[in-house]
Design an enzyme around this catalytic site. Structure first.
Site, mmCIF file in Angstrom:
data_model
loop_
_atom_site.group_PDB
_atom_site.id
_atom_site.type_symbol
_atom_site.label_atom_id
_atom_site.label_comp_id
_atom_site.label_asym_id
_atom_site.label_seq_id
_atom_site.Cartn_x
_atom_site.Cartn_y
_atom_site.Cartn_z
ATOM 1 N N SER A 39 3.237 -2.701 2.470
ATOM 2 C CA SER A 39 3.077 -4.130 2.239
ATOM 3 C C SER A 39 2.022 -4.718 3.189
ATOM 4 O O SER A 39 0.869 -4.276 3.170
ATOM 5 C CB SER A 39 4.440 -4.825 2.377
ATOM 6 O OG SER A 39 4.424 -6.097 1.770
ATOM 7 N N ASP A 152 6.077 -3.741 -4.454
ATOM 8 C CA ASP A 152 6.029 -3.666 -2.994
ATOM 9 C C ASP A 152 6.783 -2.458 -2.437
ATOM 10 O O ASP A 152 7.953 -2.223 -2.752
ATOM 11 C CB ASP A 152 6.643 -4.955 -2.445
ATOM 12 C CG ASP A 152 6.374 -5.164 -0.970
ATOM 13 O OD1 ASP A 152 6.734 -4.294 -0.167
ATOM 14 O OD2 ASP A 152 5.816 -6.230 -0.619
#
Length: 308
Positions: A39, A152
């Protein structure tokens, strides 16, 4: 020899703390031989592996208009916000660079929504991999790469220690985690994710729906914090750096330099452990008792996947 490999965890706006941690590692003579990221950590990891120094990464991020980072495009998938600004930043800095062209070995993580697999992205175009790694479900659109629907990486792997270890199995792993230790959760005075979403502030801040969403997001955040703790406990990085950035919301507008200084302070406090992990005694111990692959102990599979 002070060779290490670094794993940078996710955390949205907290991610600038990674810059400060990398700056201290360089200043203290540690040689980063490989880097992984999830991320927000994927953004910093890819820029660093490309060759940008911590000061340059900080300058690039400080020059970016934070209000324009999450603009949507017409062809975006189901999401509240888009990644137009982040895409433009990565296109300007990474361009068409592939992982194979980076200065350092680097890999980032995402999650396949259809197979529930952690996917390690370490080949092909770096920009596409990073956009997949930061695609927070529901907030940002998923990325379709090679027929996979990716979101993610923090959904399954908030701090990619095992990925760093795959890159350089013989080196100590220094992890930078941006999540709050679960034991300190009660010190958080208010929800710190949903309240930071621009759409909430602009349109829905006084509606019962927004209050319900804040409760839901906070409960998800608790799960994410616990997942981070479990990963850290199982994968056992040689050194854990933990900047105190927990009161920063996921999409807050922040002072980049101040958040980076928080990362610096945490890395400086970890210097005794950092120096210990590269000592000859520690090298001998790793040679005699190497780490077992994390996949033998964690309930998910992983593979390297080429970005197309």
């Amino acid at each position: 020899m002070k060779d290490i490999v670094v794993a940078l965890g996710g955390g949205g706006a907290k991610g600038s703390a990674h810059i400060g941690a990398l700056r201290v590692l360089e200043r203290e003579g540690f040689n980063i031989r490989a880097i992984s990221g999830t991320s927000a950590g994927a953004i910093v990891a890819s820029l660093y592996a490309f060759g940008y120094k911590p000061d340059e990464i900080q300058r690039l991020m400080s020059m970016t208009n934070q209000t324009s980072l999450f603009a949507r495009e017409r062809n975006d998938g189901p999401s509240w916000m888009g990644l137009r600004g982040i895409h433009d930043l990565l296109e300007e800095t990474l361009g068409d660079c592939c992982f194979e062209d980076l200065r350092l070995p680097c890999a980032v993580t995402a999650v396949d929504l259809d197979t529930a697999e952690r996917v390690i992205l370490g080949r092909g175009r770096a920009l596409e991999a990073v956009l997949a790694s930061i695609a927070l479900p529901g907030i940002f659109p998923p990325r379709i790469l090679g027929g996979r629907t990716l979101v993610d990486g923090g959904v399954m792997d908030p701090v990619p220690v095992s990925v760093a270890r795959l890159l350089k199995p013989d080196l100590p792993v220094v992890a930078v985690a941006l999540s709050i230790p679960i034991g300190l959760w009660s010190q958080m005075s208010q929800p710190h994710q949903a309240s930071t979403l621009p759409i909430m502030n602009r349109y829905l801040s006084k509606l019962r729906f927004s209050q319900a969403l804040s409760i839901f997001m906070r409960s998800v955040d608790i799960g994410s914090a616990l997942l981070s703790e479990l990963h850290i406990a199982v994968e056992q990085p040689d050194v854990l750096i933990r900047p105190a950035v927990w009161r920063i919301g996921l999409l807050d507008q922040v002072d980049i330099s101040e958040v980076a200084r928080t990362g610096e302070r945490a890395a400086e406090q970890s210097l005794p452990q950092l120096n210990s992990c590269v000592s000859w005694q520690a090298r001998l111990k790793r040679a005699v008792h190497p780490h077992k692959p994390a996949n033998d102990r964690l309930p998910f599979s992983s593979d390297f996947f080429e970005c197309l």
